[in-house]
Design a protein around this motif. Structure first.
Motif, mmCIF file in Angstrom:
data_model
loop_
_atom_site.group_PDB
_atom_site.id
_atom_site.type_symbol
_atom_site.label_atom_id
_atom_site.label_comp_id
_atom_site.label_asym_id
_atom_site.label_seq_id
_atom_site.Cartn_x
_atom_site.Cartn_y
_atom_site.Cartn_z
ATOM 1 N N GLU A 299 24.579 23.356 38.496
ATOM 2 C CA GLU A 299 24.677 24.296 37.676
ATOM 3 C C GLU A 299 23.499 25.184 38.141
ATOM 4 O O GLU A 299 22.610 24.811 38.376
ATOM 5 C CB GLU A 299 24.199 23.769 36.110
ATOM 6 N N GLN A 300 23.781 26.675 37.579
ATOM 7 C CA GLN A 300 22.580 27.400 37.967
ATOM 8 C C GLN A 300 22.415 28.610 36.582
ATOM 9 O O GLN A 300 23.382 28.854 36.199
ATOM 10 C CB GLN A 300 22.971 28.520 39.170
ATOM 11 N N THR A 301 21.124 28.399 36.370
ATOM 12 C CA THR A 301 21.028 29.295 35.102
ATOM 13 C C THR A 301 20.687 30.729 35.312
ATOM 14 O O THR A 301 20.720 31.573 34.360
ATOM 15 C CB THR A 301 19.627 28.642 34.284
ATOM 16 N N LYS A 302 20.273 30.979 36.427
ATOM 17 C CA LYS A 302 20.109 32.371 37.108
ATOM 18 C C LYS A 302 20.727 32.617 38.387
ATOM 19 O O LYS A 302 19.827 33.065 39.479
ATOM 20 C CB LYS A 302 18.539 32.613 36.935
ATOM 21 N N GLY A 303 22.015 32.174 38.529
ATOM 22 C CA GLY A 303 22.454 32.489 39.715
ATOM 23 C C GLY A 303 22.823 33.760 40.134
ATOM 24 O O GLY A 303 22.924 34.837 39.138
ATOM 25 N N LYS A 304 22.385 34.107 41.425
ATOM 26 C CA LYS A 304 22.208 35.698 42.107
ATOM 27 C C LYS A 304 23.478 35.926 42.920
ATOM 28 O O LYS A 304 23.837 35.117 43.686
ATOM 29 C CB LYS A 304 20.961 35.781 42.788
ATOM 30 N N GLY A 305 24.009 37.153 42.609
ATOM 31 C CA GLY A 305 24.995 37.787 43.434
ATOM 32 C C GLY A 305 24.483 38.848 44.376
ATOM 33 O O GLY A 305 23.357 39.020 44.204
ATOM 34 N N ARG A 306 25.262 39.525 45.114
ATOM 35 C CA ARG A 306 24.719 40.673 45.878
ATOM 36 C C ARG A 306 24.252 41.797 45.124
ATOM 37 O O ARG A 306 24.930 41.906 43.699
ATOM 38 C CB ARG A 306 25.746 41.003 46.795
ATOM 39 N N ILE A 307 23.614 42.688 45.626
ATOM 40 C CA ILE A 307 23.408 44.085 44.802
ATOM 41 C C ILE A 307 22.706 43.799 43.656
ATOM 42 O O ILE A 307 23.116 44.454 42.570
ATOM 43 C CB ILE A 307 24.483 44.812 44.931
ATOM 44 N N GLY A 308 21.771 42.672 43.302
ATOM 45 C CA GLY A 308 21.263 42.464 42.192
ATOM 46 C C GLY A 308 22.289 41.965 40.926
ATOM 47 O O GLY A 308 21.889 42.253 39.585
ATOM 48 N N ARG A 309 23.361 41.436 41.187
ATOM 49 C CA ARG A 309 24.524 41.228 40.397
ATOM 50 C C ARG A 309 24.145 39.620 39.913
ATOM 51 O O ARG A 309 23.486 38.885 40.519
ATOM 52 C CB ARG A 309 25.848 41.289 40.798
ATOM 53 N N GLN A 310 24.670 39.370 38.792
ATOM 54 C CA GLN A 310 24.649 37.880 38.324
ATOM 55 C C GLN A 310 25.797 37.263 38.785
ATOM 56 O O GLN A 310 26.837 37.776 39.244
ATOM 57 C CB GLN A 310 24.964 37.743 36.656
ATOM 58 N N TRP A 311 25.670 35.925 38.924
ATOM 59 C CA TRP A 311 26.442 35.130 39.584
ATOM 60 C C TRP A 311 26.890 33.884 38.535
ATOM 61 O O TRP A 311 26.035 32.941 38.414
ATOM 62 C CB TRP A 311 26.368 34.601 40.997
ATOM 63 N N TYR A 312 28.090 33.748 37.783
ATOM 64 C CA TYR A 312 28.328 32.848 36.871
ATOM 65 C C TYR A 312 28.329 31.351 37.559
ATOM 66 O O TYR A 312 29.347 31.306 38.494
ATOM 67 C CB TYR A 312 29.445 33.088 36.199
ATOM 68 N N SER A 313 27.451 30.610 37.117
ATOM 69 C CA SER A 313 27.424 29.306 38.006
ATOM 70 C C SER A 313 27.504 28.175 36.917
ATOM 71 O O SER A 313 26.392 27.395 36.659
ATOM 72 C CB SER A 313 26.331 29.040 38.773
ATOM 73 N N LYS A 314 28.633 27.712 36.115
ATOM 74 C CA LYS A 314 28.593 26.987 35.077
ATOM 75 C C LYS A 314 28.691 25.434 35.687
ATOM 76 O O LYS A 314 29.121 25.210 36.726
ATOM 77 C CB LYS A 314 29.814 26.961 34.184
ATOM 78 N N SER A 315 28.037 24.385 34.993
ATOM 79 C CA SER A 315 27.919 23.080 35.239
ATOM 80 C C SER A 315 29.307 22.786 35.855
ATOM 81 O O SER A 315 30.348 22.665 35.189
ATOM 82 C CB SER A 315 27.548 22.215 34.229
#
Ligand code: BTN
Length: 240
Positions: free
Chosen positions: A33-49
């Motif tokens: 799991e990631q609690t602060k997954g990062k996508g490109r261009i400052g986006r969030q990346w949903y990374s559930k367990s």
């Protein structure tokens, strides 16, 4: 190969950055799991367990920083190839999205630390939606998962295949500057070559036709006024 595994972490890319200088090249950081997954261009990346593969590879190639963007193409090519080995057809949306049925199943976030002449390290972050069945409404229009598309494949098999394919292409690129196989995979699996798409840069939006990916790994496009130009990956996105 060393693999560092977490149940939970803020972001495998951020963790990898913290330990990059003391870890060996090729070390893989992976988290359920990631609690602060990062996508490109400052986006969030949903990374559930346990719903996907959230991993980062620490790389320390002895190449000039100008040659680093190509690493993203190697990652895209190895993900597409690995999934193909497992019977899953995907396409690559240059420079770093892996697509099934017009929706994104995987993304790549490459972060570089470099001096003028040399690279300190590259963090190659890979996120693959494997088991997610429900995305938020906004995301479900643009994203999907392997399970949602009917491919029930274990995450371990996918990771193993990707690391194998990546290592082959990466070593050839670093040691022999060999790009042709990588470029051919990117071209053959391309979701956009031969198509008209929108190039988005901040607020600007331009309709272009994608022609090819060149030796530098840049996208060659034709504008509405028939001008041929090269797009460097940087901070652009492409929309169908
Ligand atoms: C994108 O398409 O915008 C890139 C997504 C990259 C997500 C991966 S998941 C593992 C690694 N850690 C992060 O915080 N991001 C990358």
């Amino acid at each position: 190969r060393k693999i560092v595994h977490f149940e939970t972490i803020d972001s495998t890319n951020d963790y990898a950055k913290k330990v990059a200088l003391q870890e060996l090249e090729g070390t893989v950081i992976i988290s359920e799991e990631q609690t602060k997954g990062k996508g490109r261009i400052g986006r969030q990346w949903y990374s559930k367990s346990k719903e996907g593969i959230w991993m980062s590879i620490i790389l320390k190639p002895k190449i000039v920083p100008q040659k680093a963007p190509f690493i993203t193409l190697i990652a895209g090519a190895s993900i597409a190839k690995a999934l193909n080995n497992l019977g899953i057809e995907t396409t690559i949306k240059w420079p770093n999205d892996i697509i099934i049925n017009n929706k994104k199943i995987a993304g790549i976030l490459t972060e570089l630390s470099a001096e003028i002449e040399r690279i300190n390290y590259i963090i190659l972050g890979i996120g693959i939606n494997v088991k997610t069945m429900e995305f938020s409404q906004e995301i479900s229009e643009i994203a999907t998962s392997l399970y949602k598309e009917g491919h029930k494949i274990s995450r371990v098999d996918i990771v193993r295949n990707i690391l194998e394919e990546f290592e082959k292409l990466y070593i050839k690129y670093i040691n022999e500057d060999s790009k042709e196989e990588i470029l051919n995979i990117c071209r053959n699996y391309s979701a956009i070559i031969g198509k008209d798409v929108y190039l988005i840069k901040g607020e600007e939006k331009e309709l272009i036709r994608c022609l090819d990916i060149n030796q530098e790994g840049n996208l060659v496009v034709q504008t509405k006024d028939s001008i041929i130009k090269e797009i460097i990956s940087g901070e652009v996105s492409i929309r169908g």
